[in-house]
Design a protein around this motif. Structure first.
Motif, short mmCIF file in Angstrom:
data_model
loop_
_atom_site.label_atom_id
_atom_site.label_comp_id
_atom_site.label_asym_id
_atom_site.label_seq_id
_atom_site.Cartn_x
_atom_site.Cartn_y
_atom_site.Cartn_z
N LEU A 113 36.95 37.16 34.37
CA LEU A 113 36.76 35.99 35.20
C LEU A 113 37.69 34.90 34.72
O LEU A 113 38.42 35.06 33.74
CB LEU A 113 35.30 35.51 35.17
N GLY A 114 37.65 33.79 35.40
CA GLY A 114 38.45 32.64 34.99
C GLY A 114 39.02 31.93 36.19
O GLY A 114 39.09 32.48 37.31
N ASN A 115 39.44 30.71 35.96
CA ASN A 115 39.96 29.85 37.02
C ASN A 115 41.48 29.79 36.99
O ASN A 115 42.09 29.76 35.92
CB ASN A 115 39.38 28.44 36.85
N SER A 116 42.11 29.78 38.16
CA SER A 116 43.54 29.53 38.30
C SER A 116 44.36 30.66 37.67
O SER A 116 44.23 31.81 38.05
CB SER A 116 43.89 28.15 37.70
N TYR A 117 45.16 30.34 36.66
CA TYR A 117 45.97 31.37 36.01
C TYR A 117 45.07 32.47 35.44
O TYR A 117 45.42 33.66 35.46
CB TYR A 117 46.81 30.74 34.90
N LEU A 118 43.89 32.09 34.93
CA LEU A 118 42.94 33.07 34.40
C LEU A 118 42.39 33.95 35.51
O LEU A 118 42.08 35.14 35.29
CB LEU A 118 41.79 32.39 33.66
N GLY A 119 42.24 33.37 36.71
CA GLY A 119 41.85 34.18 37.86
C GLY A 119 42.92 35.18 38.20
O GLY A 119 42.63 36.35 38.52
N TRP A 120 44.18 34.73 38.12
CA TRP A 120 45.30 35.62 38.43
C TRP A 120 45.39 36.77 37.43
O TRP A 120 45.63 37.92 37.82
CB TRP A 120 46.59 34.81 38.46
N THR A 121 45.19 36.50 36.13
CA THR A 121 45.24 37.59 35.15
C THR A 121 44.08 38.58 35.38
O THR A 121 44.21 39.78 35.12
CB THR A 121 45.20 37.07 33.71
N SER A 122 42.95 38.08 35.91
CA SER A 122 41.85 38.97 36.25
C SER A 122 42.24 39.90 37.40
O SER A 122 41.99 41.11 37.37
CB SER A 122 40.60 38.16 36.64
N VAL A 123 42.85 39.33 38.43
CA VAL A 123 43.27 40.13 39.58
C VAL A 123 44.32 41.16 39.17
O VAL A 123 44.26 42.33 39.58
CB VAL A 123 43.81 39.21 40.69
N MET A 124 45.28 40.74 38.33
CA MET A 124 46.32 41.68 37.88
C MET A 124 45.71 42.85 37.10
O MET A 124 46.19 43.99 37.20
CB MET A 124 47.34 40.95 37.02
N ALA A 125 44.67 42.58 36.34
CA ALA A 125 44.02 43.65 35.57
C ALA A 125 43.33 44.66 36.46
O ALA A 125 43.09 45.80 36.05
CB ALA A 125 43.02 43.04 34.59
#
Length: 580
Positions: A113-125
């Motif tokens: 989970l996470g917001n913004s860039y952290l959201g993007w790293t979640s999606v990439m994973a």
């Protein structure tokens, strides 16, 4: 220091609750912003989740803070079939593999989970997921930095954010702040002149991302490689996409990711939640208001306790059941949560057109005049329209900046300017609820050879509100967007505008779920600058605005037509039978 497949080691802090009686799942957050405050984050931003029983792992992504390797802004996903390539997904995979073997008392399941860039790293994973990755909840993740997220919107460069964010991320390994010598950055950016002066006088080619802006002003292969694209044939990881209606950075992203994943979702794993939040607004605080706008309930607290906790408990612990519709949205105005079978809704919604009329009127009646009626204004790059009240502080101004709430500022600060056109409806006889896609359809001309078009859909409150006098006459921006005219024939091929030609410009103002209350008015504003949020269009066509000369910036007269043959309007999705 967790080793990756190429030998680089990533700095990670892991928190295991003391005295846990059962094995716990791991919640994994990957960030470019540093993890020194991760203990405090557990006690604040993630307290409800931590109290519900999870191991937390925080990691500096490659090349940032304590992690080894080279940082690449929004590192593209490796190409399909590239077994040797590295991306944020492979780093997440290797980290999860290591944690499963080395973190005590884990139950073999991981969520991200996470917001913004952290959201993007979640999606990439989740694109090539580790088998143990059982659920993600990306919040405000970008999807396409050129089409609609942080750096560009429809080809218009987001100057203040792009300049300040690129400097913060790449002037050293930490988070540096650019030292403005003016409190009002509107004045500073105007004094900067042409964007060509940035590398000549300030960055001197040191900031890689700025160099990329300069080298790739159009939607070319560079940006397309960095956009969200799903190569896998089927969505594998349950995904809760979280967005905020007034996200000042990444509203386009989560909506685009949800839309893209829907096409790959064969098992009902893809969900959407949209609340009345700023960027990351669901993560902290009660969420009962934003700026001057109240919502009558603690919407952020509701998300964390009633949606996010059950989401991870179900997928990572096998507890409870999911009570989620396909899309759950907060309908501001009526201030209620709405459940939808699809997003945008298909049933009970009718697209209707709000036409620009004579005497600055706005109505559902199409113009029937044969003459080429229009309204006009002079757009002068030397005097651009500010995007928020001045003085405009730096984006990351110490002690807090109005940046986070500018989308809900009262638009009366520009209403009445000679370079802002306004059309307004009569007071509404009944509530008007919209749910779905809002689209601007302009017919316009310019005496220049390029132009920007900014369109805003606004809720005008009654002039007398005895129970809430500060909101009397308030002009709340409900939906808005900018479009750079040179891209009317395609985002990858800029073309000069023929002077005086009446041309169509159709572009999305995004989706929205909102109720204009009885007695309110609906307003549309059109302008051609939004400074310094958006860089100044020279209004003289040049191949690359980043290399324009100061002499290229010239005033131009713009016309917006409202005739039977050229009926400018905004299309809105009117709900006839809202889901309750």
């Amino acid at each position: 220091m967790i080793p990756m497949r190429d030998g680089a080691r990533l700095h990670t802090r892991i928190f295991v609750p003391a005295g846990a009686r059962t094995a716990l799942p791991i919640l994994f957050l990957r960030t470019p912003y540093g993890i020194d405050d991760s203990a405090q984050a557990i006690e604040s931003r993630y307290k409800e989740l931590f109290d519900d029983g999870y191991i937390f792992a925080f990691q500096d992504i490659r090349g940032k803070f304590g992690s080894e390797g080279d940082f690449v802004m929004l590192r593209p996903a490796r190409k399909a079939g590239d077994s040797k390539g590295l991306d944020e997904g492979t780093d997440a995979y290797d980290s999860i593999e290591w944690m499963l073997k080395n973190v005590p008392a884990n139950n073999g399941k991981v969520g991200m989970l996470g917001n913004s860039y952290l959201g993007w790293t979640s999606v990439m994973a989740s694109l090539e997921p580790h088998p143990a990755l059982k659920a993600i909840a990306p919040m405000a993740s970008p999807a396409d930095m050129w089409l609609g997220d942080d750096f560009y919107h429809n080809g218009a460069f987001r100057l203040s954010y792009g300049f300040e964010y690129a400097y913060m991320m790449e002037d050293g390994k930490g988070n540096s702040q650019f030292a403005f010598d003016r409190y009002d950055t509107y004045t500073w950016y105007l004094g900067l002149g042409s964007l060509a002066n940035v590398n000549r006088d300030i960055f001197r080619n040191r900031i890689t991302t700025w160099n990329d802006f300069t080298a790739h002003p159009d939607y070319d292969a560079f940006w397309k490689r960095r956009s969200f694209a799903l190569d896998t044939p089927e969505l594998k990881v349950p995904t809760l996409n979280v967005a905020g209606w007034w996200d000042q950075e990444d509203f386009y992203g989560p909506m685009k990711i949800y839309e893209t994943l829907e096409k790959r979702d064969k098992r009902g794993l893809n969900f959407l939640v949209v609340g009345p939040w700023k960027h990351g607004g669901a993560r902290v605080g009660p969420g009962d208001s934003l700026g001057a706008i109240g919502f009558d309930s603690a919407t952020a607290k509701y998300y964390r306790e009633r949606i996010e906790i059950p989401w991870f408990a179900y997928h990572l612990k096998g507890q409870g059941k999911l009570d989620l519709p396909e899309a759950l949205t907060f309908e501001a105005g009526s201030n209620q949560w709405r459940r939808w079978d699809t997003w945008p809704p298909k049933a009970g919604v009718e697209q209707r057109k709000l036409y620009f009329g004579a005497d600055r009127s706005l109505s559902f009646s199409a113009p029937n005049n044969d003459a080429e009626a229009f309204d006009s204004f002079v757009a002068d790059p030397a005097h651009p329209v500010p995007y928020r009240h001045r003085p405009i502080q730096a984006t990351y101004f110490p002690g807090g900046s109005a940046w986070s709430t500018w989308l809900v500022e009262d638009q009366r600060f520009v209403d009445g300017r000679p370079d802002v056109l306004t059309w307004e409806s009569a007071p509404l006889a009944n509530d008007l609820t919209i749910a779905g896609s809002v689209t601007a359809n302009l017919f316009a001309s310019t005496t220049g050879s390029d132009a920007d078009w900014v369109v805003k859909l606004i809720d005008v409150h009654p002039e007398h509100m005895p129970g809430n006098w500060p909101m009397s006459g308030f002009q709340l921006m409900v939906s808005s967007e900018v479009f750079r005219g040179r891209y009317r024939q395609g985002f990858d091929k800029p073309v000069a505008i023929q002077s005086g030609a009446v041309l169509p410009y159709a572009f999305s103002l995004h989706t929205q779920n909102y109720t204009f209350r009885k007695g309110h008015r609906v307003m549309v504003q059109v302008q051609s600058s939004w400074f310094p949020l958006i860089d100044r269009n020279p209004q003289t066509f040049v191949p690359n605005i980043f290399t324009a000369k100061d002499s290229d910036f010239r005033p131009a007269t713009h016309r917006v037509y409202r005739s039977a043959s050229h009926p400018s309007h905004v299309s809105i999705p009117v709900v006839s039978s809202p889901s309750r």
